[in-house]
Design a protein around this motif. Structure first.
Motif, short mmCIF file in Angstrom:
data_model
loop_
_atom_site.label_atom_id
_atom_site.label_comp_id
_atom_site.label_asym_id
_atom_site.label_seq_id
_atom_site.Cartn_x
_atom_site.Cartn_y
_atom_site.Cartn_z
N GLY A 276 -1.65 -5.83 -1.62
CA GLY A 276 -3.05 -5.42 -1.70
C GLY A 276 -3.83 -6.06 -2.82
N SER A 277 -3.71 -7.38 -2.99
CA SER A 277 -4.46 -8.08 -4.02
C SER A 277 -5.92 -8.22 -3.62
N LEU B 141 -0.30 -2.16 1.75
CA LEU B 141 -0.39 -1.78 0.34
C LEU B 141 0.96 -1.41 -0.26
N TYR B 142 1.15 -1.88 -1.49
CA TYR B 142 2.22 -1.40 -2.37
C TYR B 142 1.49 -1.02 -3.66
N PRO B 143 1.13 0.25 -3.81
CA PRO B 143 0.14 0.64 -4.83
C PRO B 143 0.53 0.26 -6.25
N PRO B 144 -0.38 -0.40 -6.99
CA PRO B 144 -0.13 -0.72 -8.39
C PRO B 144 -0.52 0.44 -9.30
N CYS C 76 -7.75 -2.82 -5.46
CA CYS C 76 -7.06 -4.12 -5.43
C CYS C 76 -6.80 -4.62 -6.85
N PHE C 77 -5.95 -5.62 -6.97
CA PHE C 77 -5.61 -6.21 -8.26
C PHE C 77 -5.77 -7.73 -8.19
#
Length: 362
Positions: A288-289, A306-309, A359-360
């Motif tokens: 999920g960037s 998504l792999y939540p940060p 997002c990141f």
């Protein structure tokens, strides 16, 4: 040992960030230790007062309580997702003026991280939030913290022993694969693709997280009678992503669907696609960037999983609750669970706006 101490007050606003909104699989909202409203809240017109400030989205557990000291040790920010892990923890702590956060310098050295945790133990902090460089290597020192009466919140990479943490909060690697595979099956059906060629660009194959993602992907595909035809493994870096994607494209002259496990390495993967002039396939990403969100909006990518940060931010909130003796009112058993696995939703053009704020940067 390089180390910094940060004292972070709560900001004036109590509006929870997207990091908080994604916390606890989008289901569990931090709440009171009791599901019953306070008597004083019921005075007046006889109706219970809301548990939170107007528009806060939180509950009365967000009200200032006894100040607790939380030690946080995270990874070196050499990857966009890892950098977001660290920043989300610091930002979450800023929301509470009853958190005294002791944040160490991020590291990929297990020995240094052990020293950091030992310092927390010697200081007698109230709780520790730890994303270990290596779960097995940090198990013993985490166990020592627990034995000293300091609750440990284990983030993302699990310890070898369940006794080394009070609570473990994880992304769902297997679930990522299931989500990606299920969405691939949906694309095959919706687009009437006969005998589809499906490719996979994994991360580091020796890591359990990669193995879990691949297993979930394969099992979801099997539910619609499909399998992975071409697979390569990169190293979660831009350079390896480009190199391995190039190898994949050379080996497979036609592809219908590609799932890339990691949006950071996806920058290189995308470059390989462009260099080869290939765009005949549906491209699915992972993590999920912000780059992935941009590509989805621009029609250059079909979806990302998504792999939540936000896991370390969730860890900060849980550590605060545990240290203050609080629980979660949305549960019948209000005590903070021992294990929490976050959701792995698919982001597409239809819902990208809902996830954009989380997002990141790669």
């Amino acid at each position: 040992m390089s180390r910094s101490t940060i004292h972070l007050p709560r900001s004036a606003r109590r509006l929870l960030s997207t990091a908080g909104a994604l916390a606890l699989a989008g289901v569990l909202v931090v709440g009171c230790t009791s599901n019953e409203p306070d008597e004083e809240d019921n005075e007046g017109d006889g109706e219970a007062a809301p548990a939170s400030d107007e528009n806060s989205g939180g509950s009365s557990n967000d009200e200032t309580g006894e100040t607790v000291t939380i030690g946080f040790s995270g990874p070196e920010a050499d990857h966009g997702w890892l950098a977001a892990i660290n920043s989300s923890a610091l930002e979450e702590a800023e929301k509470y003026d009853d958190i005294d956060l002791r944040a160490t310098e991020g590291t990929n050295d297990p020995g240094l991280q052990i020293q950091q945790v030992e310092t927390f133990i010697n200081e007698g902090v109230d709780a520790i939030v730890l994303l270990p460089t290596d779960g097995a290597s940090l198990t013993d020192v985490a166990q020592r913290a627990m034995d000293a009466g300091i609750p440990v919140v284990n983030v993302d990479r699990e310890f070898s022993s369940p006794f080394a943490a009070r609570t473990t909060i994880l992304g769902d690697n297997y679930g990522m694969g299931v989500s990606a595979g299920t969405y691939a099956c949906q694309l095959i059906e919706e687009n009437n693709i006969s005998d589809p060629v499906i490719a996979e660009i994994a991360g580091i194959d020796s890591l359990p997280l990669t193995q879990d993602r691949s297993e979930g992907f394969a099992e979801a595909l099997s539910n619609c009678g499909q399998e992975v035809d071409n697979r390569v493994a990169a190293e979660f870096t831009v350079e390896s992503g480009e190199a391995e994607a190039s190898n994949l494209l050379q080996a497979a002259p036609e592809i219908d669907i590609i799932w890339n496990h990691d949006d950071d390495q996806g920058v290189g993967v995308k470059a390989a696609f462009e260099n080869a002039g290939r765009d005949e396939f549906f491209f699915i990403g992972g993590a999920g960037s912000c780059n992935a969100m941009d590509w989805i909006e621009n029609g250059e990518m079909e979806a990302t999983v998504l792999y939540p940060p936000t896991q370390a931010a969730d860890g900060i909130r849980l550590a605060r609750l545990i240290a203050q003796g609080k629980g979660m009112s949305d549960l019948v058993q209000v005590a903070v669970p021992r294990r929490i696995v976050l959701d792995a939703p698919v982001v597409t053009a239809d819902n990208v706006d809902e996830h954009r704020e989380g997002c990141f940067d790669s």
